[in-house]
Design a protein around this motif. Structure first.
Motif, PDB file in Angstrom:
ATOM      1  N   ALA A 146       0.800  -1.129   0.003  1.00  0.00           N
ATOM      2  CA  ALA A 146       0.069  -0.041   0.112  1.00  0.00           C
ATOM      3  C   ALA A 146       0.992   1.099   0.164  1.00  0.00           C
ATOM      4  CB  ALA A 146      -0.943  -0.054   1.334  1.00  0.00           C
ATOM      5  N   GLU A 147       1.092   1.822  -1.051  1.00  0.00           N
ATOM      6  CA  GLU A 147       1.725   3.302  -1.119  1.00  0.00           C
ATOM      7  C   GLU A 147       3.166   2.972  -0.920  1.00  0.00           C
ATOM      8  OE1 GLU A 147      -0.555   6.496   0.438  1.00  0.00           O
ATOM      9  OE2 GLU A 147      -2.182   6.176  -0.727  1.00  0.00           O
ATOM     10  N   GLY A 148       3.700   1.985  -1.313  1.00  0.00           N
ATOM     11  CA  GLY A 148       5.065   1.818  -0.736  1.00  0.00           C
ATOM     12  C   GLY A 148       5.493   0.828   0.429  1.00  0.00           C
ATOM     13  N   ASP A 149       4.289   0.782   1.213  1.00  0.00           N
ATOM     14  CA  ASP A 149       4.433   0.083   2.576  1.00  0.00           C
ATOM     15  C   ASP A 149       3.961  -1.465   2.226  1.00  0.00           C
ATOM     16  OD1 ASP A 149       4.950  -0.289   5.175  1.00  0.00           O
ATOM     17  OD2 ASP A 149       2.968   0.017   5.651  1.00  0.00           O
ATOM     18  N   GLU A 150       4.872  -2.529   2.539  1.00  0.00           N
ATOM     19  CA  GLU A 150       4.645  -3.694   2.555  1.00  0.00           C
ATOM     20  C   GLU A 150       3.884  -4.271   3.771  1.00  0.00           C
ATOM     21  OE1 GLU A 150       7.644  -5.941   1.016  1.00  0.00           O
ATOM     22  OE2 GLU A 150       7.480  -5.000  -1.093  1.00  0.00           O
ATOM     23  N   VAL A 151       2.939  -4.975   3.973  1.00  0.00           N
ATOM     24  CA  VAL A 151       2.278  -5.295   5.221  1.00  0.00           C
ATOM     25  C   VAL A 151       1.721  -6.759   4.982  1.00  0.00           C
ATOM     26  CG1 VAL A 151       1.814  -3.007   6.120  1.00  0.00           C
ATOM     27  CG2 VAL A 151      -0.095  -4.509   4.776  1.00  0.00           C
ATOM     28  N   PHE A 152       1.524  -7.620   6.227  1.00  0.00           N
ATOM     29  CA  PHE A 152       0.836  -8.872   6.250  1.00  0.00           C
ATOM     30  C   PHE A 152      -0.523  -8.804   6.969  1.00  0.00           C
ATOM     31  CE2 PHE A 152       5.311  -9.314   4.967  1.00  0.00           C
ATOM     32  CZ  PHE A 152       5.205 -10.441   3.943  1.00  0.00           C
ATOM     33  N   LEU A 153      -1.641  -9.175   6.247  1.00  0.00           N
ATOM     34  CA  LEU A 153      -2.652  -9.082   7.144  1.00  0.00           C
ATOM     35  C   LEU A 153      -2.701 -10.133   8.255  1.00  0.00           C
ATOM     36  CD1 LEU A 153      -5.553  -8.613   4.542  1.00  0.00           C
ATOM     37  CD2 LEU A 153      -4.319  -6.969   5.862  1.00  0.00           C
ATOM     38  N   PHE A 154      -3.270 -10.273   9.394  1.00  0.00           N
ATOM     39  CA  PHE A 154      -3.446 -11.050  10.449  1.00  0.00           C
ATOM     40  C   PHE A 154      -3.998 -12.315   9.769  1.00  0.00           C
ATOM     41  CE2 PHE A 154      -4.737 -13.293  14.190  1.00  0.00           C
ATOM     42  CZ  PHE A 154      -3.616 -13.252  14.953  1.00  0.00           C
ATOM     43  N   PRO A 155      -3.476 -13.586  10.165  1.00  0.00           N
ATOM     44  CA  PRO A 155      -3.813 -14.800   9.582  1.00  0.00           C
ATOM     45  C   PRO A 155      -5.470 -15.123   9.920  1.00  0.00           C
ATOM     46  CG  PRO A 155      -1.609 -15.103  10.522  1.00  0.00           C
ATOM     47  CD  PRO A 155      -2.425 -13.888  10.718  1.00  0.00           C
ATOM     48  N   THR A 156      -6.078 -15.831   8.964  1.00  0.00           N
ATOM     49  CA  THR A 156      -7.481 -16.113   9.174  1.00  0.00           C
ATOM     50  C   THR A 156      -7.315 -17.807   9.844  1.00  0.00           C
ATOM     51  OG1 THR A 156      -7.600 -17.651   7.121  1.00  0.00           O
ATOM     52  CG2 THR A 156      -8.205 -15.031   6.987  1.00  0.00           C
ATOM     53  N   PRO A 157      -8.399 -18.064  10.571  1.00  0.00           N
ATOM     54  CA  PRO A 157      -8.462 -19.441  11.128  1.00  0.00           C
ATOM     55  C   PRO A 157      -7.913 -20.495   9.912  1.00  0.00           C
ATOM     56  CG  PRO A 157     -10.536 -18.404  11.949  1.00  0.00           C
ATOM     57  CD  PRO A 157      -9.752 -17.365  10.646  1.00  0.00           C
ATOM     58  N   GLN A 158      -8.513 -20.521   8.882  1.00  0.00           N
ATOM     59  CA  GLN A 158      -7.880 -21.486   7.663  1.00  0.00           C
ATOM     60  C   GLN A 158      -6.537 -21.297   7.450  1.00  0.00           C
ATOM     61  OE1 GLN A 158     -10.518 -19.160   7.452  1.00  0.00           O
ATOM     62  NE2 GLN A 158     -12.322 -20.680   7.920  1.00  0.00           N
ATOM     63  N   GLN A 159      -5.935 -20.320   7.187  1.00  0.00           N
ATOM     64  CA  GLN A 159      -4.647 -20.001   7.124  1.00  0.00           C
ATOM     65  C   GLN A 159      -3.579 -20.677   8.216  1.00  0.00           C
ATOM     66  OE1 GLN A 159      -4.924 -15.818   6.421  1.00  0.00           O
ATOM     67  NE2 GLN A 159      -4.315 -15.881   3.987  1.00  0.00           N
ATOM     68  N   LEU A 160      -4.049 -20.452   9.625  1.00  0.00           N
ATOM     69  CA  LEU A 160      -3.497 -20.813  10.464  1.00  0.00           C
ATOM     70  C   LEU A 160      -3.334 -22.515  10.637  1.00  0.00           C
ATOM     71  CD1 LEU A 160      -4.066 -18.579  13.585  1.00  0.00           C
ATOM     72  CD2 LEU A 160      -1.962 -18.672  12.235  1.00  0.00           C
ATOM     73  N   CYS A 161      -4.544 -22.858  10.122  1.00  0.00           N
ATOM     74  CA  CYS A 161      -4.780 -24.419  10.164  1.00  0.00           C
ATOM     75  C   CYS A 161      -3.569 -25.213   8.957  1.00  0.00           C
ATOM     76  CB  CYS A 161      -6.445 -24.717   9.909  1.00  0.00           C
ATOM     77  SG  CYS A 161      -7.408 -24.540  11.220  1.00  0.00           S
ATOM     78  N   GLY A 162      -3.368 -24.141   8.089  1.00  0.00           N
ATOM     79  CA  GLY A 162      -2.543 -24.774   7.176  1.00  0.00           C
ATOM     80  C   GLY A 162      -1.120 -24.891   7.743  1.00  0.00           C
ATOM     81  N   LEU A 163      -0.708 -24.356   8.669  1.00  0.00           N
ATOM     82  CA  LEU A 163       0.520 -24.295   9.366  1.00  0.00           C
ATOM     83  C   LEU A 163       0.881 -25.540  10.083  1.00  0.00           C
ATOM     84  CD1 LEU A 163       1.371 -20.615  10.499  1.00  0.00           C
ATOM     85  CD2 LEU A 163       1.800 -21.895   8.265  1.00  0.00           C
ATOM     86  N   SER A 164       2.077 -26.189   9.992  1.00  0.00           N
ATOM     87  CA  SER A 164       2.412 -27.472  10.819  1.00  0.00           C
ATOM     88  C   SER A 164       2.643 -26.853  12.184  1.00  0.00           C
ATOM     89  CB  SER A 164       3.754 -28.137  10.055  1.00  0.00           C
ATOM     90  OG  SER A 164       4.713 -27.260  10.137  1.00  0.00           O
ATOM     91  N   GLU A 165       2.830 -27.782  13.052  1.00  0.00           N
ATOM     92  CA  GLU A 165       3.149 -27.453  14.644  1.00  0.00           C
ATOM     93  C   GLU A 165       4.647 -26.906  14.553  1.00  0.00           C
ATOM     94  OE1 GLU A 165       3.911 -29.828  18.765  1.00  0.00           O
ATOM     95  OE2 GLU A 165       2.958 -30.622  17.075  1.00  0.00           O
ATOM     96  N   ALA A 166       5.687 -27.303  13.503  1.00  0.00           N
ATOM     97  CA  ALA A 166       6.853 -26.883  13.538  1.00  0.00           C
ATOM     98  C   ALA A 166       7.125 -25.424  13.247  1.00  0.00           C
ATOM     99  CB  ALA A 166       7.696 -27.680  12.637  1.00  0.00           C
TER     100      ALA A 166
END
Length: 283
Positions: A146-166
């Motif tokens: 956004a106008e030269g600034d790079e950000v990451f939105l907070f993960p959704t439940p589904q996105q977090l479910c896609g992460l492994s325990e590690a």
């Protein structure tokens, strides 16, 4: 990375409103002041930049929301200057806290983000919480430019479910990993509907949150206050317990403030933590 356009609007805020104090107040972990003078706020899928122009004027630029979303987020319907005046005179320590904390506000944040970030917050310092939350967002949150600034939105439940325990452990979550996994699984499946919980009265909402793995009284109170705007709820952490013991003779003062208890707690917390850190630094 997805490039987004921001909606700009000039806004005026004449009430108590100090962005630096809000960011340092301990209720939010992702907002920050950027090197170009802008203040960036993230809440769920919403993004806001505020640039102070002086005399209570700000250039506001947002994405993924509208003006009313941020009016609610900053609790701008409540007059905090008048509130401070109404609370003054009850104790010298509270008066000092009200004056010191002039400009903080209770933020009405995304309940899902509040649940996860305060699960992470247990037995962590605020800088460590911020680092872990940022790592989590960068690990699986949606990237935006956004106008030269790079950000990451907070993960959704589904996105977090896609992460492994590690992967979760790699974000510095430690023993809290299990709590995050369980919350994400329930929210993703619909077993936990945080939106529907907004209709519950304070005591029922509090009890429902306590049913979640890893959620104790402090975390439940924080989610109620900062995620659902339940200002009668006053979280008691180590700072507040120390304050109760040292300044109020061991007597919990918050029930006497009723619907303003959570707001009073925030002033007291900010003052206690800030002044204690200052003294420690001088030593």
């Amino acid at each position: 990375m997805h490039t987004v356009s921001l909606t700009h609007q000039l806004v005026a805020i004449q009430d108590d409103f100090d962005l630096d104090k809000i960011i340092e107040s301990g209720q939010c972990f992702r907002p920050q002041k950027l090197s170009d003078g802008r203040y960036r706020f993230l809440s769920g899928s919403a993004l806001l930049y505020l640039t102070p122009l002086g005399d209570g004027q700000y250039d506001a630029a947002w994405y993924g929301s509208d003006r009313e979303y941020w009016v609610d987020y900053f609790d701008l319907g409540r007059n905090y200057a008048a509130l401070r005046c109404s609370l003054a005179g009850q104790s010298s320590y509270l008066d000092k806290s009200l004056n010191f904390g002039q400009g903080i506000r209770i933020l009405h944040q995304d309940p899902w983000e509040m649940l996860i970030t305060f699960l992470i917050s247990q037995r962590k310092s605020i800088p460590a919480i911020r680092t872990a939350v940022e790592h989590l967002a960068r690990c699986c949150g949606e990237p935006l430019s956004a106008e030269g600034d790079e950000v990451f939105l907070f993960p959704t439940p589904q996105q977090l479910c896609g992460l492994s325990e590690a992967q979760l452990m790699g974000c510095g979550l430690g023993y809290r990993t299990r709590y995050i996994q369980n919350a994400a699984a329930q929210a993703s499946s619909g077993t936990l509907d945080l939106g529907a919980l907004a209709a519950l009265p304070d005591d029922v909402l509090f009890s429902r949150l306590l049913e979640l793995d890893g959620v104790g009284k402090k975390v439940a109170n924080c989610v109620c206050l900062f995620g659902y705007g339940r200002t009668a709820m006053a979280p008691i952490d180590v700072w507040i317990q120390r304050l109760i013991d040292e300044e109020f003779g061991g007597r919990d003062p918050f029930p006497s403030y009723d619907q303003q208890a959570g707001i009073v707690q925030q002033y007291l917390f900010y003052y206690k933590r800030s002044t204690s850190r200052s003294v420690a630094h001088k030593k």
